[in-house]
Structures are given as structure tokens and as C-alpha cells.
Design an enzyme around this catalytic site. Structure first.
Site, short mmCIF file in Angstrom:
data_model
loop_
_atom_site.label_atom_id
_atom_site.label_comp_id
_atom_site.label_asym_id
_atom_site.label_seq_id
_atom_site.Cartn_x
_atom_site.Cartn_y
_atom_site.Cartn_z
N LYS A 13 0.84 -1.21 0.00
CA LYS A 13 0.00 0.00 0.00
C LYS A 13 0.88 1.26 0.00
O LYS A 13 0.67 2.17 -0.79
CB LYS A 13 -0.92 0.03 1.24
N ARG A 88 -9.34 1.21 8.67
CA ARG A 88 -8.98 -0.18 8.94
C ARG A 88 -10.10 -0.93 9.63
O ARG A 88 -9.96 -2.12 9.91
CB ARG A 88 -7.75 -0.20 9.84
N ARG A 127 11.36 -6.37 4.61
CA ARG A 127 11.11 -4.92 4.63
C ARG A 127 12.08 -4.24 5.59
O ARG A 127 12.30 -4.72 6.70
CB ARG A 127 9.67 -4.63 5.04
N ARG A 160 11.31 -3.28 11.29
CA ARG A 160 10.36 -2.73 12.26
C ARG A 160 10.01 -3.78 13.30
O ARG A 160 9.86 -4.95 12.98
CB ARG A 160 9.08 -2.30 11.53
N ARG A 171 -0.89 -9.52 13.10
CA ARG A 171 -1.42 -8.44 12.27
C ARG A 171 -2.28 -8.99 11.13
O ARG A 171 -3.28 -8.38 10.75
CB ARG A 171 -0.28 -7.58 11.72
P1 ADP Z 1 2.22 -1.78 3.24
O1 ADP Z 1 2.27 -0.28 3.16
O2 ADP Z 1 1.02 -2.36 2.56
O3 ADP Z 1 2.39 -2.30 4.64
P2 ADP Z 1 4.78 -1.67 1.84
O4 ADP Z 1 4.46 -0.75 0.69
O5 ADP Z 1 5.64 -1.12 2.92
O6 ADP Z 1 3.46 -2.36 2.42
O7 ADP Z 1 5.48 -2.97 1.20
C1 ADP Z 1 5.93 -4.04 2.04
C2 ADP Z 1 7.30 -4.54 1.56
O8 ADP Z 1 7.16 -5.19 0.29
C3 ADP Z 1 8.32 -3.41 1.36
O9 ADP Z 1 9.58 -3.85 1.78
C4 ADP Z 1 8.26 -3.14 -0.15
O10 ADP Z 1 9.50 -2.66 -0.63
C5 ADP Z 1 7.91 -4.51 -0.73
N1 ADP Z 1 7.01 -4.45 -1.88
C6 ADP Z 1 5.98 -3.57 -2.10
N2 ADP Z 1 5.34 -3.85 -3.25
C7 ADP Z 1 5.94 -4.96 -3.78
C8 ADP Z 1 5.73 -5.75 -4.97
N3 ADP Z 1 4.75 -5.46 -5.83
N4 ADP Z 1 6.54 -6.81 -5.16
C9 ADP Z 1 7.51 -7.11 -4.27
N5 ADP Z 1 7.79 -6.41 -3.15
C10 ADP Z 1 7.01 -5.34 -2.91
P1 AMP Z 2 0.98 0.44 9.10
O1 AMP Z 2 2.25 1.22 9.01
O2 AMP Z 2 -0.11 1.00 8.25
O3 AMP Z 2 1.18 -1.05 8.85
O4 AMP Z 2 0.45 0.58 10.62
C1 AMP Z 2 1.22 0.13 11.70
C2 AMP Z 2 0.35 -0.01 12.93
O5 AMP Z 2 -0.23 1.27 13.29
C3 AMP Z 2 -0.86 -0.95 12.81
O6 AMP Z 2 -0.51 -2.31 13.00
C4 AMP Z 2 -1.78 -0.40 13.90
O7 AMP Z 2 -1.36 -0.81 15.19
C5 AMP Z 2 -1.54 1.11 13.81
N1 AMP Z 2 -2.49 1.75 12.87
C6 AMP Z 2 -2.20 2.39 11.70
N2 AMP Z 2 -3.31 2.86 11.11
C7 AMP Z 2 -4.34 2.49 11.90
C8 AMP Z 2 -5.76 2.64 11.84
N3 AMP Z 2 -6.35 3.26 10.79
N4 AMP Z 2 -6.51 2.12 12.84
C9 AMP Z 2 -5.95 1.48 13.88
N5 AMP Z 2 -4.63 1.28 14.02
C10 AMP Z 2 -3.82 1.78 13.03
#
Ligand code: ADP
Ligand code: AMP
Length: 213
Positions: A13, A88, A127, A160, A171
């Protein structure tokens, strides 16, 4: 254009939201980033959110809804915004709709980045996040120029706390029970766009922009 990003943790995302933000010139608002910045600055909100985040749980709706509703009233959101990680839960989605409705506005696209759980576990282990600016990388799919160092600000890259496998499993459970119902919610409203998030980053981006224009 008002966009929200849906999908499991680690679906991509944030990666797509950042690219869409550059393409369309609208702000990328990540609630996860907002909470992490608050934790870093040791604010009251950060202190309240930290325990939930470290445990892989959602922060309570009341700590996140007003924050987002206020943020999207800022001037830079006049042309639109991309919400990443919000809503969410169904109550968060309803609160967002209510706030937008009051201004005769609505979400244009809910982009569902679809990635099966097996992929997620592998992806999250790779990541890396910057301790300085929060930029994210992937050890294999999106490595930084210099290993362990952020391309943007030169700070250290770390795994992280909530990306450790035990927490990722939690999660994912939370995602399936509380967040996944939003897919049907936005489908009913006619704003859902589902993309296969297992494809390459650039391919996913092209699929999204071919629909958004
Ligand atoms: P989210 O915001 O949904 O938690 P991220 O955008 O941080 O996810 O992506 C999670 C991990 O996967 C990151 O390390 C990113 O670089 C990698 N990633 C994102 N999109 C892709 C893809 N299409 N293919 C492979 N790896 C990806
Ligand atoms: P993210 O970086 O989007 O994966 O969010 C990391 C963490 O932040 C999640 O696992 C939740 O604990 C908290 N968080 C982020 N956005 C929300 C939301 N909209 N509602 C509740 N918790 C959230």
C-alpha cells in the site's frame, strides 16, 4: 482525486501510495507513519499508540478517526489525498464517509492491493524502514543503494518491531477479522479497484494508473 489504499499489512500500500502521490500531486497520508512519528517524538498520542502497535493490534478508533478527519481538511488536500492504512475498521470507514458527506464529497477509489498471506510473511521479513524519515525498502525487491542506509536521508535502516514474524501473524489475523470486510463495503459503493499485488511494483502501478487515468 480521493483515494484509499486497502490490503493486508505488507501488501504494498505504502509503496504504491507514494508513487501515486508523485503522479497525481496529492498528499500521501499514512496513519502508521503518523503514529511512528508520534512515538519517535514521545508525544501523548505516541505513548497511547505504542503498546497496541508493538502487539500487532489496531489502535482504538477514537485515537485515529479525528486525526484523519482533521488532516484531510488541510489546504494541501483540496485536490485530493491518498489515505494509506486508514480506514482499517468499518466504524472508521463510516466516520470517514460521514465527514466527506458533510462536504458533499466521497471516496473516488478504494484500491485493494491483493496479496495472499504466504507472500506477506516472506515480504515483511525483507522490509526495512528508515529510523530517520520512515522510507521503506526491501532487501531483495527494492534494496537501498548502500546496504542498511537510507537513500533519502542517510540514516540507518531497521526491521520494524512489528514486522517480526510473530507480530506479522497477529497483524494478519487482525487484518482478516477487522479490515478485510472493508473490501465488500467499498465494492457495494462502486469504488473498489482490486489489483494483483504479487506482481512487480511497476506493473502494479501501471495497472492502477490505467484505471485512474
Ligand atoms: P504496506 O504499506 O502495505 O504495509 P509496503 O508498501 O511497505 O506495504 O510494502 C511491504 C514490503 O514489500 C516493502 O519492503 C516493499 O519494498 C515490498 N514491496 C511492495 N510492493 C511490492 C511488490 N509489488 N513486489 C515485491 N515487493 C514489494
Ligand atoms: P501500518 O504502518 O499501516 O502497517 O500501521 C502500523 C500499525 O499502526 C498498525 O498495526 C496499527 O497498530 C496502527 N495503525 C495504523 N493505522 C491504523 C488505523 N487506521 N486504525 C488502527 N490502528 C492503526
Amino acid at each position: 482525486m480521493k483515494i484509499i489504499m486497502l490490503g493486508a499489512p505488507g501488501a504494498g500500500k505504502g509503496t504504491q501510495a507514494k508513487k501515486l502521490s508523485e503522479r497525481y500531486g496529492i498528499p500521501h497520508i499514512s496513519t502508521g507513519d503518523i503514529f511512528r512519528a508520534n512515538i519517535k517524538n514521545n508525544t501523548e498520542l505516541g505513548q497511547k499508540a505504542k503498546g497496541y502497535m508493538d502487539a500487532g493490534q489496531l489502535v482504538p478508533d477514537e485515537l485515529v478517526v479525528d486525526l484523519v478527519v482533521d488532516r484531510i481538511k488541510d489546504r494541501d488536500c483540496m485536490k485530493g489525498f491518498i489515505l494509506d492504512g486508514f480506514p482499517r475498521t468499518i466504524p472508521q470507514a463510516e466516520a470517514l464517509d460521514y465527514a466527506l458527506n458533510n462536504q458533499n464529497e466521497k471516496i473516488d477509489y478504494a484500491i485493494n492491493v491483493d496479496v495472499p498471506d504466504e507472500h506477506i510473511i516472506k515480504r515483511m521479513a525483507g522490509r526495512r524502514a528508515c529510523v530517520g524519515c520512515g522510507a521503506t525498502y526491501h532487501t531483495e525487491n527494492m534494496p537501498p543503494k548502500k546496504e542498511g542506509i537510507c537513500d533519502v536521508c542517510g540514516e540507518k535502516l531497521v526491521l520494524r518491531e512489528d514486522d517480526k514474524p510473530e507480530t506479522v501473524k497477529k497483524r494478519l489475523e487482525v487484518y482478516h477479522s477487522q479490515t478485510k470486510p472493508l473490501i465488500a463495503y467499498y465494492e457495494k459503493k462502486g469504488s473498489l479497484l482490486t489489483v494483483d499485488g504479487t506482481l512487480d511494483i511497476e506493473v502494479v502501478f501501471k495497472k492502477i494508473t490505467s484505471v485512474l487515468g
